[in-house]
Scaffold this motif. Structure first.
Motif, PDB file in Angstrom:
ATOM      1  N   ASP A 126     128.581 -12.338 -44.068  1.00 46.69           N
ATOM      2  CA  ASP A 126     129.195 -12.609 -42.664  1.00 46.69           C
ATOM      3  C   ASP A 126     130.620 -13.023 -42.633  1.00 46.69           C
ATOM      4  O   ASP A 126     131.285 -12.488 -41.814  1.00 46.69           O
ATOM      5  N   LYS A 127     131.177 -13.692 -43.481  1.00 40.65           N
ATOM      6  CA  LYS A 127     132.643 -14.152 -43.498  1.00 40.65           C
ATOM      7  C   LYS A 127     133.354 -12.849 -43.670  1.00 40.65           C
ATOM      8  O   LYS A 127     134.481 -12.841 -43.319  1.00 40.65           O
ATOM      9  N   VAL A 128     132.924 -12.078 -44.438  1.00 43.81           N
ATOM     10  CA  VAL A 128     133.686 -10.799 -45.053  1.00 43.81           C
ATOM     11  C   VAL A 128     133.757  -9.899 -43.825  1.00 43.81           C
ATOM     12  O   VAL A 128     135.163  -9.515 -43.325  1.00 43.81           O
ATOM     13  N   TYR A 129     132.673  -9.855 -42.931  1.00 41.91           N
ATOM     14  CA  TYR A 129     132.990  -8.788 -41.755  1.00 41.91           C
ATOM     15  C   TYR A 129     133.640  -9.400 -40.777  1.00 41.91           C
ATOM     16  O   TYR A 129     134.274  -8.825 -40.048  1.00 41.91           O
ATOM     17  N   LYS A 130     133.777 -10.911 -40.456  1.00 41.27           N
ATOM     18  CA  LYS A 130     134.565 -11.465 -39.646  1.00 41.27           C
ATOM     19  C   LYS A 130     135.984 -11.290 -39.826  1.00 41.27           C
ATOM     20  O   LYS A 130     136.575 -11.001 -38.823  1.00 41.27           O
ATOM     21  N   GLU A 131     136.132 -11.276 -40.863  1.00 39.79           N
ATOM     22  CA  GLU A 131     137.716 -11.080 -41.446  1.00 39.79           C
ATOM     23  C   GLU A 131     138.146  -9.519 -41.034  1.00 39.79           C
ATOM     24  O   GLU A 131     139.330  -9.427 -40.771  1.00 39.79           O
ATOM     25  N   LEU A 132     137.390  -8.576 -41.390  1.00 43.19           N
ATOM     26  CA  LEU A 132     137.552  -7.311 -41.164  1.00 43.19           C
ATOM     27  C   LEU A 132     137.528  -7.058 -39.660  1.00 43.19           C
ATOM     28  O   LEU A 132     138.531  -6.442 -39.216  1.00 43.19           O
ATOM     29  N   ASP A 133     136.732  -7.598 -38.775  1.00 43.65           N
ATOM     30  CA  ASP A 133     136.972  -7.490 -37.376  1.00 43.65           C
ATOM     31  C   ASP A 133     138.124  -8.169 -36.767  1.00 43.65           C
ATOM     32  O   ASP A 133     138.745  -7.398 -36.089  1.00 43.65           O
ATOM     33  N   ASP A 134     138.632  -9.233 -37.361  1.00 39.89           N
ATOM     34  CA  ASP A 134     139.785 -10.043 -36.915  1.00 39.89           C
ATOM     35  C   ASP A 134     141.076  -9.101 -37.467  1.00 39.89           C
ATOM     36  O   ASP A 134     141.928  -8.940 -36.660  1.00 39.89           O
ATOM     37  N   THR A 135     140.707  -8.263 -38.416  1.00 41.12           N
ATOM     38  CA  THR A 135     141.960  -7.538 -39.074  1.00 41.12           C
ATOM     39  C   THR A 135     142.198  -6.353 -37.910  1.00 41.12           C
ATOM     40  O   THR A 135     143.172  -6.109 -37.415  1.00 41.12           O
ATOM     41  N   MET A 136     141.085  -5.593 -37.785  1.00 42.59           N
ATOM     42  CA  MET A 136     141.124  -4.381 -36.911  1.00 42.59           C
ATOM     43  C   MET A 136     141.649  -4.918 -35.581  1.00 42.59           C
ATOM     44  O   MET A 136     142.540  -4.325 -34.939  1.00 42.59           O
TER      45      MET A 136
END
Length: 492
Positions: A406-416
């Motif tokens: 969940d932490k990994v995908y939140k970081e990806l969403d914030d980056t995009m």
């Protein structure tokens, strides 16, 4: 290993342990020995096998002469004594014409310390008087000459890509200043890998984003792995590649970019610190991340393939012991590309939340370094597939590691989201490189079925290590690895 040699020598001669000496003591002793006309190492020196291997390398160079060799690159250079140690070992081996010694600064800390290291060397009387330009270097009025190699792979794995590229940029600025102040010609050797996570990407864009003065009519770069075939596989492609190198070097030399404003530098400094902190928190400080990495990617299975020119690890341990190539390679296979963007989203989102969006847009418009950084992130995000990565995890990752996911995908969403706000486009590369966007969009979906096959093969391989069709599964896995790498355009 050079320090290990000198430590055994000094211990044998009753001078104490070389490794325990301060840097100033090491430099003074090394300088005295370089000036000395007597030999240091006895002819019948009792030493360990590791030390003998190093001494044999230098003896071989002495026997063959320096002509067959290029530079002697010192991996993981941390201090000026590392360079002087190699010069002393060349002297002791009787090498008539010393190989030029090139320090390679790789980690974030070493890059930060590189200017101080080179300044110490340039102030050293023996070292400065024994510098000379190698034959292939044109004499353009600079004497003497020093080559410095900058490591993109390990600095990115150590601190995250954003902190790495900014650290490299600042190190080059400082090294260029020292070069001008001392009158010593500086040639920067860029140790780029094939993938963006290891410093790769379009060379033209990369060259034009270098600091002013760092490209002075010529530069040296590494071209490795599958990138060699990509850029030099056919005569017409090789010719086009050389045109891009030549044009970018000429343009960077004759019309270097303006230095960034202090405001731009302040923002970049905050982005670097914020992204590095988040990257290290996720990758190095999260206690279960190594287990998540091994479960979510084919890292373990890749080690069983006959790939790569070096071991996947330098030593036993966690992420810190893993080499940069397998680290990138494993994430590339699952299409998550985590090493490239981890930490970036947190840093950019904080700046945007603090009301700095317009300034970030201005940096993207006016600063070649920041623009190239953003565009390379866009290119990687075009190839990233959240759906595919989540499919791997649904099959392979235990439920107790979902919190990390969940932490990994939140970081990806914030980056995009942050990149889209800065560029003003909903599609990546829409305004900066439409041709690349279309090429990636047409090719990447063809890789999806290969990823699905690979994930299911991994599931079967891990479910039963004694599977009767294990060899067939390994062969199938190897084929899918090649397919994904071809579709992504790089391995690691």
């Amino acid at each position: 290993r050079h320090a290990e040699v000198l430590d055994e020598v000094t211990s044998f001669l009753g001078l104490g342990s070389y490794r325990t000496w301060s840097e100033d003591t090491k430099i003074q002793w090394l300088t005295n020995e370089l000036h000395s006309k007597r030999p240091l190492i006895p002819s019948k020196f009792p030493c360990s096998a590791n030390v003998q291997e190093v001494l044999d390398v230098f003896k071989m160079i002495a026997e063959l002469g320096s002509e067959p060799f290029g530079a002697y690159v010192i991996s993981m250079t941390t201090s000026a004594s590392d360079v002087l140690a190699v010069r002393l070992l060349q002297k002791e081996a009787g090498i008539a014409e010393h190989l030029r010694v090139v320090p390679l600064f790789e980690t974030k800390e070493d890059l930060e310390n590189s200017p101080g290291c080179m300044e110490l060397l340039f102030k050293n009387s023996w070292y400065r008087s024994n510098l000379s330009s190698p034959p292939q270097v044109p004499n353009i009025g600079w004497q003497p000459h020093q080559e410095v190699m900058l490591g993109y792979s390990d600095s990115a794995k150590d601190a995250g890509r954003l902190a790495s590229v900014w650290g490299l940029h600042k190190a080059q600025e400082a090294l260029v200043k020292i070069s001008k102040d001392t009158g010593i010609k500086l040639n920067l050797f860029h140790g780029r890998g094939g993938s963006v996570g290891r410093g790769g990407g379009p060379q033209y864009l990369a060259t034009l984003s270098q600091p002013a003065g760092s490209v002075q009519g010529w530069m040296r770069v590494t071209v490795q792995g599958e990138v060699i075939d990509h850029y030099f596989g056919l005569p017409s492609i090789a010719s086009h590649t050389m045109e891009r190198y030549t044009t970018s070097v000429l343009k960077a030399t004759l019309t270097p970019p303006e230095p960034p404003s202090s405001d731009f530098r302040d923002v970049m400094e905050r982005l670097s610190e914020g992204s590095c902190a988040q990257y290290r928190h996720l990758v190095y400080e999260e206690p279960d991340f190594i287990e998540y990495f091994r479960a979510a990617t084919p890292d373990f299975e890749l080690k069983g393939l006959n790939l790569g020119s070096r071991p996947s690890k330098r030593k036993q341990g966690g992420i810190e012991s893993l080499r940069a190539i397998p680290w990138i390679f494993a994430w590339t296979q699952t299409r998550l590309q985590l090493p490239v963007w981890a930490g970036v989203g947190t840093a950019l989102k904080k700046e945007i939340d603090d009301g700095k969006l317009e300034q970030l847009r201005q940096m993207y418009k006016d600063w070649p370094f920041f623009r190239s950084t953003v565009e390379l992130l866009e290119m990687v995000l075009c190839k990233t597939s959240k759906g595919i990565a989540q499919y791997y995890e649904s099959l392979l990752v235990p439920e107790d590691l979902v919190e990390i996911s969940d932490k990994v995908y939140k970081e990806l969403d914030d980056t995009m989201s942050s990149i889209q706000q800065i560029t003003g486009n909903h599609e990546f590369l829409a305004s900066s490189n439409e041709a690349s966007r279309i090429a990636i969009a047409s090719r990447v979906p063809l890789v999806d079925p290969i990823n699905v096959l690979q994930a299911n093969v991994l599931l079967r391989m891990r479910h039963d290590e004694n599977h009767p069709e294990m060899q067939e599964l390994r062969d199938a896995f190897a084929i899918t690895v090649q397919g994904v790498a071809a579709g992504m355009g790089w391995t690691g």
